[in-house]
Design a protein around this motif. Sequence first.
Motif, PDB file in Angstrom:
ATOM      1  N   VAL A   1      86.825  81.177  21.006  1.00 32.85           N
ATOM      2  CA  VAL A   1      86.748  81.999  19.798  1.00 32.85           C
ATOM      3  C   VAL A   1      87.159  83.440  20.084  1.00 32.85           C
ATOM      4  N   LEU A   2      86.554  84.071  21.088  1.00 31.87           N
ATOM      5  CA  LEU A   2      86.883  85.462  21.385  1.00 31.87           C
ATOM      6  C   LEU A   2      88.312  85.594  21.907  1.00 31.87           C
ATOM      7  N   GLU A   3      88.735  84.614  22.708  1.00 27.25           N
ATOM      8  CA  GLU A   3      90.084  84.661  23.248  1.00 27.25           C
ATOM      9  C   GLU A   3      91.122  84.603  22.117  1.00 27.25           C
ATOM     10  N   GLU A   4      90.868  83.751  21.124  1.00 29.67           N
ATOM     11  CA  GLU A   4      91.798  83.638  20.004  1.00 29.67           C
ATOM     12  C   GLU A   4      91.790  84.903  19.145  1.00 29.67           C
ATOM     13  N   LEU A   5      90.591  85.454  18.934  1.00 33.22           N
ATOM     14  CA  LEU A   5      90.504  86.710  18.186  1.00 33.22           C
ATOM     15  C   LEU A   5      91.292  87.813  18.885  1.00 33.22           C
TER      16      LEU A   5
ATOM     17  N   LEU B   1      83.283  81.497  12.072  1.00 30.24           N
ATOM     18  CA  LEU B   1      83.756  81.212  13.429  1.00 30.24           C
ATOM     19  C   LEU B   1      82.630  80.744  14.348  1.00 30.24           C
ATOM     20  N   GLY B   2      81.441  80.594  13.793  1.00 32.98           N
ATOM     21  CA  GLY B   2      80.316  80.156  14.602  1.00 32.98           C
ATOM     22  C   GLY B   2      79.650  81.261  15.384  1.00 32.98           C
ATOM     23  N   LEU B   3      79.916  82.510  15.000  1.00 25.38           N
ATOM     24  CA  LEU B   3      79.294  83.664  15.646  1.00 25.38           C
ATOM     25  C   LEU B   3      78.085  84.120  14.838  1.00 25.38           C
ATOM     26  N   PRO B   4      77.205  84.904  15.422  1.00 26.75           N
ATOM     27  CA  PRO B   4      76.033  85.397  14.682  1.00 26.75           C
ATOM     28  C   PRO B   4      76.446  86.244  13.487  1.00 26.75           C
TER      29      PRO B   4
END
Length: 210
Positions: free
Chosen positions: A10-14, A175-178
Amino acid sequence: MSRDQVPEGVLEELLAEHGRTYADQAGITLRDKPASLFQLLVLATLSSAPISADVAATTAHELFRAGWRTPERMRSATWQQRVDALGRGGYRRYDERTATVLEESAALLEEHHGGDLRRLRREADGDRDALVEALQEFPRVGPTGARIFCREAQAVWPELVPFFDDRGLERAGGLGLPTDPGALADVVGGDPGEVAWLSAALVRSALADG
């Protein structure tokens, strides 16, 4: 949620697709300095019109490329010079009124705050709501523009961390983040620069999806 608990990729794609703040896109080297903060105010002012965030950032970059990086320099330009620069940036529907707004904003900053937005920071004394309200004294900057300023400024004003707007928080949830600002900031360790990046990346991601 810590970084190692984030859904894989997720963070890598962002970072790969949206890893740039709007201040960076506008050519602002963001520091806790008067000129840099004035440039961020210009970006927030341009972003307050019903125009795309990318056009606002591109137009801000065009203004700064012309050399108008301080309130004094902005006021020294003629109205027509500002109109022309706004047009080159793609800000055509609002160029004439905005050319006047930019001069008015620079004048207000110089005459009421000595050209230094850090005075607003000191007066707010850590109260984010007070700062958001104070920023709205500048022409065209409403609640949305003030929040845009704070979203980017948290990189150099740590008391603003965590600053995420509703669109960014909604995207985080998708995105499944908080969706709690504090927990979301913890994903990148709470570092002000990283939180500012994440906040901008989430907004960019949301805008890209329409």
